[in-house]
Design a protein around this motif. Structure first.
Motif, PDB file in Angstrom:
ATOM      1  N   THR A 198       0.740  -1.230  -0.020  1.00 29.73           N
ATOM      2  CA  THR A 198       0.113  -0.002   0.063  1.00 29.73           C
ATOM      3  C   THR A 198       0.896   1.296  -0.042  1.00 29.73           C
ATOM      4  O   THR A 198       0.394   2.402   0.347  1.00 29.73           O
ATOM      5  N   TYR A 257      -7.647   1.994  -5.611  1.00 30.95           N
ATOM      6  CA  TYR A 257      -7.778   2.745  -4.233  1.00 30.95           C
ATOM      7  C   TYR A 257      -8.987   3.548  -4.049  1.00 30.95           C
ATOM      8  O   TYR A 257      -8.968   4.531  -4.839  1.00 30.95           O
ATOM      9  N   LEU A 339      -9.373  -4.429   1.470  1.00 28.74           N
ATOM     10  CA  LEU A 339      -8.029  -4.983   1.394  1.00 28.74           C
ATOM     11  C   LEU A 339      -7.741  -6.271   2.397  1.00 28.74           C
ATOM     12  O   LEU A 339      -7.926  -6.130   3.603  1.00 28.74           O
ATOM     13  N   TYR A 369      -2.587 -11.705  -1.637  1.00 27.89           N
ATOM     14  CA  TYR A 369      -3.252 -10.295  -1.577  1.00 27.89           C
ATOM     15  C   TYR A 369      -4.571 -10.213  -2.164  1.00 27.89           C
ATOM     16  O   TYR A 369      -4.714 -10.644  -3.525  1.00 27.89           O
ATOM     17  N   MET A 371      -6.986  -7.535  -3.304  1.00 23.88           N
ATOM     18  CA  MET A 371      -7.079  -5.999  -3.371  1.00 23.88           C
ATOM     19  C   MET A 371      -8.064  -5.494  -4.428  1.00 23.88           C
ATOM     20  O   MET A 371      -8.196  -4.289  -5.183  1.00 23.88           O
ATOM     21  N   HIS A 375      -6.851  -6.032  -9.878  1.00 22.55           N
ATOM     22  CA  HIS A 375      -6.148  -4.915  -9.640  1.00 22.55           C
ATOM     23  C   HIS A 375      -4.224  -5.231  -9.713  1.00 22.55           C
ATOM     24  O   HIS A 375      -3.900  -6.194  -9.324  1.00 22.55           O
ATOM     25  N   THR A 401      -3.953  -8.058  -6.856  1.00 30.26           N
ATOM     26  CA  THR A 401      -4.644  -9.344  -6.228  1.00 30.26           C
ATOM     27  C   THR A 401      -3.905 -10.675  -6.932  1.00 30.26           C
ATOM     28  O   THR A 401      -3.936 -10.910  -8.036  1.00 30.26           O
TER      29      THR A 401
END
Length: 503
Positions: A198, A257, A339, A369, A371, A375, A401
């Motif tokens: 992040t 985001y 997330l 992950y 996300m 992503h 992701t």
């Protein structure tokens, strides 16, 4: 009376004789004798070896040293050859295939003070990633006058030997060991930014505003934190989650985001040390101990941030009108995504032969992950490319992701190879990532593989070292952010010489 007179006479004669012996007559000719040659001071003993650096620049505030203030500072300077990703421009309107450039990867200052064993305060400041074309006031197009900003500002209270509580702008991260890595003692030249998924989106250079609890119970170390997410620095609204053709905006199905993210970020990391314990006053995990400790640590961590991402499916179709342009958040529907990030890792660092001072360092981590759909994010550290194109310069897919594995192996060679003043530590590192949003036009995904090999020349441990690193990184030529498609995969080289001084 006669014996008394004899005694007085005898004493007077002895006194006169002593005085006569102490006063020497001048030599013939009236010249004084030459002065005696001064005794030379004893030569200081030569140290058998360099004294360990220890606690840094420490100023004791009490006679016993229990109250003190410490100063730590370091610079990491790059001299680098980079073959740029396809389509890179080096300056406005100037395409460039590659170059040798110079940069300041990190320049930092830490001030740490302890008033008593229960209270700690520290401040961490510095700059990062400055070169001739980036890292300055406008990071993607200007290298001048980078912002000297606060990385950490923390106050901490030790409740008991098992628990400490703190707060501020902190580095008590979850997910993995190297998500809170010490950048002065890492084994390779640098770490993959995959362990900072992040970075500069919902955090401030991998730091957070919040509170934390940390401590140790037996051989179990833990850290947990609750923080506010920073508002993302991406300019985004629901129309940016689609593409517009003939005044009709259609969703891309790719998450990014959310600028409306205000939910707390929860993080944690727990590790178990089978051998020697590690220091935990500061949050930074050591990358290699160079044979000074025996450490075998296994850990697991997480990060959770509700509704941090958002997207629009490809079924979302909106006619662009003045009303929609004026209020896209109110009139265009979006999907929210949390997330969810997890990691498990193991670190093994032991001396092998104390006589020859050899040591082995092993580290491996697995990340999962989530996300949001498709992503993928590209980042290049100290990027030599100009402009905001995501694939410019040395950028690679940094997070997304999917799943990632990162591993590193290092071996500290015998001290006698270079004599007592230096030692060599060759290493290799490997990053493998599979992201669902990175694929050919036909939908076939392609893994991200980054290869590093190098050697540390340790002049005074981590306090003075030179690192030569070769990297082969993937270039996803023709990558289109709105679709995730790319045309061709090619590998580009980087050769970097890093000098580090840490005091």
């Amino acid at each position: 009376m006669r014996p008394s007179r004899y005694a007085l006479l005898t004493g007077a004669l002895l006194t006169a004789a002593a005085a006569s012996a102490q006063v020497q007559p001048p030599p013939a000719g009236g010249q004084a004798p030459p002065p005696a040659a001064p005794t030379p001071p004893p030569a200081p003993a030569a140290p058998a070896k360099s004294v360990p650096y220890g606690a840094g620049l420490k100023v004791n505030l009490s006679p016993d040293g229990s109250k003190y203030i410490r100063f730590l500072t370091w610079h990491q300077v790059y001299t680098r050859y980079t073959k740029n990703n396809e389509g890179t421009i080096r300056a406005l309107g100037k395409p460039q295939k590659g170059q040798v450039d110079f940069g300041l990867r990190r320049s930092r200052l830490v001030i740490l003070a302890q008033l008593n064993p229960r209270f700690v305060i520290y401040t961490h400041m510095g700059i990062n990633n400055q070169n001739a074309v980036g890292g300055g006031l406008t990071p993607t197009t200007d290298g001048k006058k980078p912002q000297f900003f606060i990385h950490e500002a923390v106050t901490e209270y030790k409740v008991n030997k098992y628990l400490s509580l703190g707060g501020g702008l902190h580095y008590l991260n979850g997910i993995s060991r190297i998500t809170s890595a010490s950048t002065t003692s890492i084994l390779p030249m640098d770490l993959p930014l995959t362990n900072f998924p992040t970075i500069e989106q919902t955090d401030q250079f991998a730091r957070w505003l919040g509170v934390y609890a940390k401590g140790r119970v037996g051989k179990l170390d833990y850290r947990f934190s609750v923080s506010d997410p920073f508002l993302t620095n991406q300019t985004s609204n629901p129309l940016n989650l689609g593409t517009t053709v003939n005044n009709v905006n259609t969703g891309t199905g790719i998450a990014t985001y959310s600028p409306q993210n205000t939910k707390h970020v929860y993080q944690g990391y727990v590790s178990y040390n089978f051998l020697e314990p590690e220091a935990n006053l500061l949050p930074y995990f050591t990358g290699t101990y160079l044979g000074t400790k025996r450490v075998f640590s296994v850990g697991a961590g997480f990060l959770y941030n509700k509704d941090a991402m958002y997207s629009r499916p490809t079924s979302s179709v909106v006619t662009v009108t003045p009303a929609v342009l004026a209020n896209p958040f109110g009139l265009v529907g979006t999907d929210k995504h949390s997330l969810k990030m997890f990691g498990v890792d193991a670190f093994y660092d032991v001396p092998l032969d104390t006589a020859s001072r050899t040591a082995l360092t092993l580290y491996g981590v697995y990340y999962n992950y989530n996300m949001g759909p498709n992503h993928v994010r590209f980042i290049g550290p100290e990027n030599p490319g100009y402009g905001a194109a995501p694939t410019r310069g040395n950028a690679v897919p940094q997070s997304g992701t999917g799943n990632s594995f990162y591993g590193q192996v290092g071996y500290l060679l015998p001290q006698k190879l270079l004599g007592p003043k230096a030692s060599l530590q060759p290493y290799v590192a490997y990053l493998h990532s599979d992201y669902e949003g990175l694929h050919y036009a036909n939908g076939d995904t392609k893994a991200v593989n980054v290869y590093d090999a190098g050697v540390n020349v340790l002049l005074d441990g981590h306090n003075a070292k030179v690192t030569l690193n070769y990297r082969a990184r993937p270039d996803f030529e023709g990558y289109v952010p709105t679709t995730g498609n790319f045309n061709r995969l090619d590998y580009k080289p980087e050769i970097t010489l890093q000098t580090q001084i840490f005091l």
